[in-house]
Design a protein around this motif. Structure first.
Motif, PDB file in Angstrom:
ATOM      1  N   ARG A 105       0.968  -1.143  -0.206  1.00  0.00           N
ATOM      2  CA  ARG A 105       0.242  -0.022  -0.076  1.00  0.00           C
ATOM      3  C   ARG A 105       0.819   1.458   0.041  1.00  0.00           C
ATOM      4  O   ARG A 105       2.207   1.667   0.185  1.00  0.00           O
ATOM      5  N   LYS A 106      -0.055   2.731  -0.528  1.00  0.00           N
ATOM      6  CA  LYS A 106       0.726   3.484  -0.630  1.00  0.00           C
ATOM      7  C   LYS A 106       0.752   4.371   0.625  1.00  0.00           C
ATOM      8  O   LYS A 106       0.083   4.178   1.323  1.00  0.00           O
ATOM      9  N   VAL A 107       1.627   4.761   0.684  1.00  0.00           N
ATOM     10  CA  VAL A 107       2.692   5.937   1.886  1.00  0.00           C
ATOM     11  C   VAL A 107       2.548   7.246   1.920  1.00  0.00           C
ATOM     12  O   VAL A 107       3.674   7.715   1.610  1.00  0.00           O
ATOM     13  N   HIS A 108       1.900   8.260   1.573  1.00  0.00           N
ATOM     14  CA  HIS A 108       2.218   9.385   1.161  1.00  0.00           C
ATOM     15  C   HIS A 108       2.559  10.025   2.452  1.00  0.00           C
ATOM     16  O   HIS A 108       2.186   9.626   3.789  1.00  0.00           O
ATOM     17  N   TYR A 109       3.121  10.995   1.764  1.00  0.00           N
ATOM     18  CA  TYR A 109       3.693  11.853   3.150  1.00  0.00           C
ATOM     19  C   TYR A 109       3.771  13.728   2.263  1.00  0.00           C
ATOM     20  O   TYR A 109       4.136  13.791   1.335  1.00  0.00           O
ATOM     21  N   LEU A 110       4.151  14.409   3.317  1.00  0.00           N
ATOM     22  CA  LEU A 110       4.195  16.039   2.748  1.00  0.00           C
ATOM     23  C   LEU A 110       5.745  15.918   2.548  1.00  0.00           C
ATOM     24  O   LEU A 110       6.851  14.929   3.394  1.00  0.00           O
ATOM     25  N   PRO A 111       6.409  17.175   1.647  1.00  0.00           N
ATOM     26  CA  PRO A 111       7.913  17.371   1.703  1.00  0.00           C
ATOM     27  C   PRO A 111       8.053  17.880   2.825  1.00  0.00           C
ATOM     28  O   PRO A 111       7.172  18.995   3.489  1.00  0.00           O
ATOM     29  N   PRO A 112       9.460  17.302   3.331  1.00  0.00           N
ATOM     30  CA  PRO A 112       9.805  17.850   5.726  1.00  0.00           C
ATOM     31  C   PRO A 112      10.337  19.289   4.888  1.00  0.00           C
ATOM     32  O   PRO A 112      10.948  19.299   4.329  1.00  0.00           O
ATOM     33  N   TYR A 113      10.208  20.048   5.834  1.00  0.00           N
ATOM     34  CA  TYR A 113      11.145  20.600   5.718  1.00  0.00           C
ATOM     35  C   TYR A 113      12.050  21.361   6.833  1.00  0.00           C
ATOM     36  O   TYR A 113      13.297  21.583   7.189  1.00  0.00           O
ATOM     37  N   ARG A 114      12.125  20.641   7.688  1.00  0.00           N
ATOM     38  CA  ARG A 114      12.953  20.301   9.279  1.00  0.00           C
ATOM     39  C   ARG A 114      13.897  19.184   9.221  1.00  0.00           C
ATOM     40  O   ARG A 114      13.533  18.245   9.054  1.00  0.00           O
ATOM     41  N   GLY A 115      15.064  19.520  10.124  1.00  0.00           N
ATOM     42  CA  GLY A 115      16.055  18.607   9.765  1.00  0.00           C
ATOM     43  C   GLY A 115      14.802  17.106  10.386  1.00  0.00           C
ATOM     44  O   GLY A 115      15.963  16.347  10.316  1.00  0.00           O
ATOM     45  N   GLU A 116      15.044  17.414  11.338  1.00  0.00           N
ATOM     46  CA  GLU A 116      14.474  16.332  12.720  1.00  0.00           C
ATOM     47  C   GLU A 116      13.798  15.410  11.677  1.00  0.00           C
ATOM     48  O   GLU A 116      13.549  13.717  12.250  1.00  0.00           O
TER      49      GLU A 116
ATOM     50  N   GLY B  38      -3.099  32.217   5.593  1.00  0.00           N
ATOM     51  CA  GLY B  38      -3.555  31.402   6.680  1.00  0.00           C
ATOM     52  C   GLY B  38      -2.358  31.008   8.227  1.00  0.00           C
ATOM     53  O   GLY B  38      -2.724  31.626   9.256  1.00  0.00           O
ATOM     54  N   LEU B  39      -2.634  29.974   8.853  1.00  0.00           N
ATOM     55  CA  LEU B  39      -1.657  29.265   9.181  1.00  0.00           C
ATOM     56  C   LEU B  39       0.049  29.362   9.720  1.00  0.00           C
ATOM     57  O   LEU B  39       0.343  29.296  10.640  1.00  0.00           O
ATOM     58  N   ASP B  40       0.115  29.835   7.962  1.00  0.00           N
ATOM     59  CA  ASP B  40       1.308  30.370   8.016  1.00  0.00           C
ATOM     60  C   ASP B  40       1.477  31.761   7.318  1.00  0.00           C
ATOM     61  O   ASP B  40       0.421  31.320   6.511  1.00  0.00           O
ATOM     62  N   VAL B  41       2.768  32.085   6.980  1.00  0.00           N
ATOM     63  CA  VAL B  41       1.855  33.746   6.261  1.00  0.00           C
ATOM     64  C   VAL B  41       1.985  33.654   5.341  1.00  0.00           C
ATOM     65  O   VAL B  41       1.569  34.312   4.349  1.00  0.00           O
ATOM     66  N   HIS B  42       3.675  32.534   4.777  1.00  0.00           N
ATOM     67  CA  HIS B  42       2.880  32.132   3.060  1.00  0.00           C
ATOM     68  C   HIS B  42       2.208  30.916   3.120  1.00  0.00           C
ATOM     69  O   HIS B  42       2.997  30.061   3.437  1.00  0.00           O
ATOM     70  N   ASP B  43       0.832  30.993   3.373  1.00  0.00           N
ATOM     71  CA  ASP B  43       0.296  29.267   3.426  1.00  0.00           C
ATOM     72  C   ASP B  43       0.682  29.148   2.900  1.00  0.00           C
ATOM     73  O   ASP B  43       0.569  28.110   1.554  1.00  0.00           O
ATOM     74  N   MET B  44       0.909  27.428   3.330  1.00  0.00           N
ATOM     75  CA  MET B  44       1.718  26.048   2.451  1.00  0.00           C
ATOM     76  C   MET B  44       2.382  26.288   1.841  1.00  0.00           C
ATOM     77  O   MET B  44       2.924  25.807   0.811  1.00  0.00           O
ATOM     78  N   GLU B  45       3.206  27.293   1.851  1.00  0.00           N
ATOM     79  CA  GLU B  45       4.774  27.310   1.580  1.00  0.00           C
ATOM     80  C   GLU B  45       5.389  25.958   0.808  1.00  0.00           C
ATOM     81  O   GLU B  45       6.500  25.952  -0.081  1.00  0.00           O
ATOM     82  N   ASP B  46       5.694  25.260   2.469  1.00  0.00           N
ATOM     83  CA  ASP B  46       6.020  24.157   2.466  1.00  0.00           C
ATOM     84  C   ASP B  46       5.467  23.220   1.428  1.00  0.00           C
ATOM     85  O   ASP B  46       6.141  22.058   1.269  1.00  0.00           O
ATOM     86  N   LEU B  47       4.614  23.046   0.935  1.00  0.00           N
ATOM     87  CA  LEU B  47       3.912  22.312   0.124  1.00  0.00           C
ATOM     88  C   LEU B  47       4.441  22.852  -1.518  1.00  0.00           C
ATOM     89  O   LEU B  47       4.067  21.572  -2.048  1.00  0.00           O
ATOM     90  N   GLY B  48       5.485  23.907  -1.227  1.00  0.00           N
ATOM     91  CA  GLY B  48       5.078  23.639  -2.743  1.00  0.00           C
ATOM     92  C   GLY B  48       4.062  24.713  -3.739  1.00  0.00           C
ATOM     93  O   GLY B  48       3.182  25.333  -3.852  1.00  0.00           O
TER      94      GLY B  48
END
Ligand code: GLY
Ligand code: MN
Length: 462
Positions: free
Chosen positions: A121-132, A346-356
Motif C-alpha cells: 500500500r502507498k505511504v503518502h507524506y508531505l515535503p519535510p522542511y525540518r532536519g529532525e 492562514g496557518l502560515d504567513v505564506h500559507d502552505m509554502e512548504d508544500l510547493g
C-alpha cells in the motif's frame, strides 16, 4: 484548539479526496537553540495542526484512507518530565480531544509503516522542511534525505492544498484576532517613528506586542529605513528625520493563524513632496488591488493590473515612459516593483509554502510567469470564496538594480534612468493589507491599519 468535530471533519474531507494507502503527518519536535534543553519557542507543523490540532511536540498523525482509521503516535511523559514540566495530559486524552481513538508509542509508527509497505500500500507524506523530520522520515520510509522532497506525494499535496485553501469561519475569526494584534503592532511602530530612536527598539517593542497577544510574530519582523531591501531584518540604525520607515509585521493568534501588514511612514511625521507622490501611487495600487479581488479573477491578472497603476503613476512623474501596457508586458515596472502582489495566508504567513508554491499558487490553467518580478508572484490562480490573501504592492529604488538595468540597457525604452537616478537614495514604500475573498467580492480582514497619508502624519506626530 477548535472543537473536536473540526478536526474530524477536516480528516473526513481528506479521506474523500480519493487517495489510497496511508498518509503520515509528522508533527514538529523541540529544536535546540544552543544546547538540547534550551530550545527555540515550539512551533507545531501547520498541516499536523490543521488535521490533528495538538500543539504538542513529538507526535505524528496517520490517516488510513483504506480503512478510514486515524492514528496518533507519541510518547507519554515520564516522572522526570513531570518534575521539570509539571503535570502532563496523557496522550490518549489528548488524542480524544481531536477525535482520534487509536494512539500508541511513537515506535509503533515504524511498525505501522513497514506493515503498510509490506502490504504494497502507498505511504503518502508531505515535503519535510525540518532536519529532525527529514532524518525521521529517512528511517521510516527508507528514502534518502536528498530524495525525500521529490518523492513526497503530489496527490496528498494537492488534496491538502485544496482543503486548506478555503478558510472556515473559525479560521477567519482566528486570522482577525491576529489582525487585531497586528494593528496594535503597526500603530505602535508609527508612534515610535521619531528621530533618534533605534530601529531595534521599535522592532523589539512590537515583537513584544505579538508575544503579549499570546502568539509569536507570524514571521521575523521587517523594519528599516532601507525599505528598498525587501526583507530587511537589519534594525541597527537610528531613525533620521525625513527618512521613510517600512514596517512589515504580523502576529500569530493563539491557534497560530497569521496576520501580515506593511506600512510606511515618514520619520518625524512629515512626508516630503517626493515621498508623498510615490506614496499616493502605492496607495492607489493597493486600493486597486482590493477593488479587483473577487471570485473567479486570477490573482495574476490583479498583479498585472496593479503593475499598470504603478507604471502609470511613475510615468506621470517622469520616471517611466512609453506605453504603460507595453511597459508592463515587457516587465519594466519590475525595476520598481520587483515582487509579487501577494500570497495566501492562514496557518502560515505564506500559507502552505512548504508544500510547493506551484501547487498553492498555480494550477493547470494559470502557470507561473518566467519574467523578472512577476516570477516572484506566489499566487497567480483564480480566486475562490474563502481564500485569504495579501495585497502588498510597493515601489522601491534599489541602487544596484537601477545600475544594472542602466548599464545593460534593460527596458531602456520605458525607463528614464536620469530621472530615476534622482531617487536612488529614496528607499522604498510598501503597503500591505490582508483580504478575504467572499462569495461576491472581498473584504479587508481586521480594522484597516491607518493608511491615508494625512492620518499617518497625524499619528506619527502624535
Ligand atoms: N510579510 C513578508 C512577506 O510577505 O514576504
Ligand atoms: Mn506578505
Amino acid at each position: 484548539m477548535f472543537e473536536k468535530s473540526t478536526y474530524e471533519n477536516r480528516r473526513k474531507a481528506l479521506k474523500n479526496k480519493g487517495l489510497n494507502g496511508i498518509a503520515v503527518f509528522p508533527g514538529n519536535i523541540d529544536s535546540p537553540m544552543n544546547y538540547t534543553d534550551n530550545t527555540y519557542h515550539f512551533r507545531q507543523d501547520s498541516s499536523f495542526l490543521y488535521f490533528f490540532g495538538l500543539d504538542i511536540q513529538g507526535l505524528a498523525g496517520v490517516i488510513d484512507f483504506d480503512s478510514g482509521e486515524d492514528f496518533l503516535f507519541g510518547n507519554d511523559f515520564d516522572i522526570a518530565d513531570i518534575i521539570w514540566m509539571g503535570p502532563q495530559v496523557p496522550l490518549k486524552e489528548n488524542a480524544k480531544k481531536v477525535g482520534v481513538e487509536k494512539c500508541s508509542a511513537f515506535s509503533k509508527l515504524f511498525e505501522l509503516v513497514s506493515e503498510t509497505i509490506k502490504q504494497g500500500r502507498k505511504v503518502h507524506y508531505l515535503p519535510p522542511y525540518r532536519g529532525e523530520n527529514k532524518i525521521m522520515l529517512e528511517k521510516l520510509l527508507g528514502i534518502p534525505i536528498k530524495l525525500l522532497k521529490e518523492n513526497a506525494s503530489v496527490q496528498l499535496i494537492k488534496a491538502v492544498v485544496d482543503i486548506r485553501s478555503i478558510k472556515e469561519p473559525g479560521e477567519i475569526a482566528e486570522i482577525e484576532k491576529a489582525c487585531a494584534t497586528g494593528y496594535q503592532m503597526h500603530v505602535t511602530a508609527m508612534k515610535m517613528a521619531q528621530p533618534g530612536v533605534w530601529e531595534q527598539k521599535i522592532a523589539g517593542t512590537i515583537e513584544g506586542i505579538a508575544l503579549a497577544g499570546g502568539g509569536m510574530t507570524a514571521f521575523p519582523i521587517i523594519l528599516s529605513q532601507n525599505g528598498e531591501t525587501l526583507h530587511n531584518h537589519d534594525h541597527s540604525k537610528i531613525l533620521k528625520e525625513g527618512n521613510l520607515m517600512v514596517t512589515d509585521a504580523g502576529a500569530e493568534s493563539l491557534l497560530h493563524y497569521a496576520s501580515d501588514f506593511t506600512r510606511t511612514v515618514p520619520v518625524g511625521g512629515k512626508f516630503t513632496q517626493k515621498q508623498r507622490e510615490i506614496y499616493e501611487i502605492v496607495l492607489a495600487a493597493n486600493n486597486h488591488g482590493t477593488a479587483l479581488t473577487k471570485p473567479g479573477v486570477a490573482y495574476l491578472s490583479v498583479h498585472l493590473a496593479v503593475a499598470e497603476i504603478i507604471a502609470g503613476g511613475l510615468k506621470d512623474l517622469g520616471l517611466m515612459k512609453g506605453d504603460v501596457k507595453e511597459a508592463v508586458r515587457n516587465g519594466a515596472h519590475a525595476l520598481f516593483f520587483p515582487h509579487g502582489l501577494g500570497h495566501m495566508m492562514g496557518l502560515d504567513v505564506h500559507d502552505m509554502e512548504d508544500l510547493g508554491q506551484i501547487y498553492v499558487g498555480y494550477d493547470d490553467e494559470i502557470r507561473p510567469v518566467d519574467q523578472f518580478g512577476t516570477a516572484y508572484l506566489r499566487l497567480g490562480r483564480k480566486l475562490q470564496p474563502g481564500f485569504v490573501i495579501t495585497n502588498e504592492p510597493g515601489i522601491y529604488f534599489i541602487p544596484a538594480l537601477i545600475d544594472k538595468w542602466k548599464n545593460e540597457s534593460i527596458n531602456a525604452d520605458f525607463i528614464n534612468f536620469d530621472k530615476v537616478n534622482e531617487y536612488r537614495n529614496f528607499g522604498g514604500i510598501r503597503l500591505e493589507d490582508d483580504i478575504l475573498v467572499t462569495e461576491t467580492g472581498s473584504r479587508l480582514l481586521g480594522e484597516r491599519v491607518p493608511i491615508n497619508p494625512d492620518e499617518i502624519e497625524k499619528i506619527v506626530k502624535g
